[in-house]
Design a protein around this motif. Sequence first.
Motif, PDB file in Angstrom:
ATOM      1  N   GLN A  16       0.807  -1.216   0.000  1.00 57.86           N
ATOM      2  CA  GLN A  16       0.000   0.000   0.000  1.00 57.86           C
ATOM      3  C   GLN A  16       0.844   1.271   0.000  1.00 57.86           C
ATOM      4  N   GLN A  17       2.101   1.204   0.431  1.00 64.53           N
ATOM      5  CA  GLN A  17       2.980   2.378   0.421  1.00 64.53           C
ATOM      6  C   GLN A  17       3.562   2.661  -0.956  1.00 64.53           C
ATOM      7  N   GLY A  18       3.689   1.631  -1.787  1.00 58.94           N
ATOM      8  CA  GLY A  18       4.253   1.806  -3.116  1.00 58.94           C
ATOM      9  C   GLY A  18       5.186   0.663  -3.483  1.00 58.94           C
ATOM     10  N   THR A  19       6.086   0.933  -4.408  1.00 60.94           N
ATOM     11  CA  THR A  19       7.027  -0.071  -4.890  1.00 60.94           C
ATOM     12  C   THR A  19       8.323   0.019  -4.094  1.00 60.94           C
ATOM     13  N   HIS A  20       8.781  -1.128  -3.635  1.00 60.84           N
ATOM     14  CA  HIS A  20      10.024  -1.231  -2.878  1.00 60.84           C
ATOM     15  C   HIS A  20      11.018  -2.052  -3.692  1.00 60.84           C
ATOM     16  N   PHE A  21      12.304  -1.739  -3.545  1.00 57.65           N
ATOM     17  CA  PHE A  21      13.377  -2.497  -4.185  1.00 57.65           C
ATOM     18  C   PHE A  21      14.285  -3.064  -3.113  1.00 57.65           C
ATOM     19  N   LEU A  22      14.766  -4.279  -3.324  1.00 61.35           N
ATOM     20  CA  LEU A  22      15.731  -4.886  -2.427  1.00 61.35           C
ATOM     21  C   LEU A  22      17.094  -4.264  -2.708  1.00 61.35           C
ATOM     22  N   VAL A  23      17.669  -3.612  -1.702  1.00 60.43           N
ATOM     23  CA  VAL A  23      18.967  -2.951  -1.849  1.00 60.43           C
ATOM     24  C   VAL A  23      19.760  -3.098  -0.554  1.00 60.43           C
TER      25      VAL A  23
ATOM     26  N   LYS B 275      24.656   5.662   1.111  1.00 59.55           N
ATOM     27  CA  LYS B 275      24.386   5.335  -0.290  1.00 59.55           C
ATOM     28  C   LYS B 275      23.787   3.939  -0.413  1.00 59.55           C
ATOM     29  N   TYR B 276      22.776   3.838  -1.254  1.00 55.37           N
ATOM     30  CA  TYR B 276      22.149   2.558  -1.544  1.00 55.37           C
ATOM     31  C   TYR B 276      22.859   1.897  -2.719  1.00 55.37           C
ATOM     32  N   TYR B 277      22.784   0.568  -2.771  1.00 52.82           N
ATOM     33  CA  TYR B 277      23.383  -0.188  -3.880  1.00 52.82           C
ATOM     34  C   TYR B 277      22.555  -1.451  -4.116  1.00 52.82           C
ATOM     35  N   PHE B 278      22.641  -1.960  -5.360  1.00 55.69           N
ATOM     36  CA  PHE B 278      21.995  -3.223  -5.679  1.00 55.69           C
ATOM     37  C   PHE B 278      22.848  -4.378  -5.145  1.00 55.69           C
ATOM     38  N   TYR B 279      22.205  -5.486  -4.831  1.00 54.92           N
ATOM     39  CA  TYR B 279      22.892  -6.696  -4.387  1.00 54.92           C
ATOM     40  C   TYR B 279      23.817  -7.145  -5.511  1.00 54.92           C
ATOM     41  N   ARG B 280      25.129  -7.162  -5.248  1.00 56.90           N
ATOM     42  CA  ARG B 280      26.110  -7.548  -6.261  1.00 56.90           C
ATOM     43  C   ARG B 280      26.928  -8.721  -5.773  1.00 56.90           C
ATOM     44  N   LEU B 281      27.298  -9.557  -6.714  1.00 56.05           N
ATOM     45  CA  LEU B 281      28.097 -10.721  -6.396  1.00 56.05           C
ATOM     46  C   LEU B 281      28.869 -11.146  -7.635  1.00 56.05           C
ATOM     47  N   PRO B 282      29.901 -11.951  -7.444  1.00 60.02           N
ATOM     48  CA  PRO B 282      30.654 -12.431  -8.610  1.00 60.02           C
ATOM     49  C   PRO B 282      29.877 -13.505  -9.361  1.00 60.02           C
ATOM     50  N   VAL B 283      30.064 -13.534 -10.665  1.00 61.93           N
ATOM     51  CA  VAL B 283      29.488 -14.606 -11.483  1.00 61.93           C
ATOM     52  C   VAL B 283      30.287 -15.872 -11.170  1.00 61.93           C
ATOM     53  N   GLN B 284      29.596 -16.935 -10.828  1.00 61.04           N
ATOM     54  CA  GLN B 284      30.252 -18.190 -10.483  1.00 61.04           C
ATOM     55  C   GLN B 284      30.815 -18.859 -11.727  1.00 61.04           C
ATOM     56  N   ALA B 285      31.982 -19.457 -11.588  1.00 59.28           N
ATOM     57  CA  ALA B 285      32.607 -20.179 -12.698  1.00 59.28           C
ATOM     58  C   ALA B 285      31.663 -21.283 -13.171  1.00 59.28           C
TER      59      ALA B 285
ATOM     60  N   LEU C 276      11.569   1.947  -0.318  1.00 64.03           N
ATOM     61  CA  LEU C 276      10.653   2.575  -1.274  1.00 64.03           C
ATOM     62  C   LEU C 276      11.423   3.185  -2.448  1.00 64.03           C
ATOM     63  N   ALA C 277      10.874   3.019  -3.639  1.00 63.82           N
ATOM     64  CA  ALA C 277      11.522   3.561  -4.839  1.00 63.82           C
ATOM     65  C   ALA C 277      11.734   5.067  -4.723  1.00 63.82           C
ATOM     66  N   SER C 278      10.829   5.762  -4.067  1.00 63.62           N
ATOM     67  CA  SER C 278      10.967   7.222  -3.930  1.00 63.62           C
ATOM     68  C   SER C 278      12.202   7.626  -3.140  1.00 63.62           C
ATOM     69  N   GLU C 279      12.782   6.709  -2.370  1.00 59.24           N
ATOM     70  CA  GLU C 279      13.993   6.993  -1.599  1.00 59.24           C
ATOM     71  C   GLU C 279      15.265   6.610  -2.350  1.00 59.24           C
ATOM     72  N   LEU C 280      15.122   6.057  -3.550  1.00 49.75           N
ATOM     73  CA  LEU C 280      16.266   5.525  -4.284  1.00 49.75           C
ATOM     74  C   LEU C 280      16.664   6.365  -5.491  1.00 49.75           C
ATOM     75  N   HIS C 281      16.263   7.618  -5.504  1.00 48.86           N
ATOM     76  CA  HIS C 281      16.547   8.486  -6.650  1.00 48.86           C
ATOM     77  C   HIS C 281      18.046   8.517  -6.974  1.00 48.86           C
ATOM     78  N   GLU C 282      18.879   8.682  -5.970  1.00 43.77           N
ATOM     79  CA  GLU C 282      20.327   8.762  -6.201  1.00 43.77           C
ATOM     80  C   GLU C 282      20.870   7.457  -6.794  1.00 43.77           C
ATOM     81  N   LEU C 283      20.375   6.315  -6.313  1.00 40.49           N
ATOM     82  CA  LEU C 283      20.808   5.031  -6.863  1.00 40.49           C
ATOM     83  C   LEU C 283      20.423   4.914  -8.329  1.00 40.49           C
ATOM     84  N   PHE C 284      19.165   5.223  -8.639  1.00 39.34           N
ATOM     85  CA  PHE C 284      18.706   5.099 -10.019  1.00 39.34           C
ATOM     86  C   PHE C 284      19.465   6.055 -10.949  1.00 39.34           C
TER      87      PHE C 284
END
Length: 126
Positions: free
Chosen positions: A14-21, A27-37, A102-110
Amino acid sequence: MQKQVAGTIIYNDQQGTHFLVGQSDSKYYFYRLPVQAGNSPLASVLWALRHTIGIDVDQLRLYDSIMAKLDNEKVAVFVFDHLALDEQTRVKFEQQGLRFVLASELHELFMSVSVSETTPFTNLSK
């Protein structure tokens, strides 16, 4: 340097769209990891979500994928949705330093994500 991949999950309420970060300093960041061999970038993200974080990835649906420049490195970014989010799942993410924001809090990340305007298939015809 090992190739990296990133992933996020969209969650709507009901609050809106949320992203996992994750968040470091302010500073916010996306979940990053190495590509497995021996695995694709997508398989690497799904493996980490299942085995490192411990969620049921069978319920996830791939919403979108893009090639983006994150911290001056080209990275595949996978966006999932359809996660049944309960308190136990939230705790699993928090144990890895991740949470839904909330997506509205992620402007700098986007704004920091640079997405190429051309598709990777453009050069195949040349």
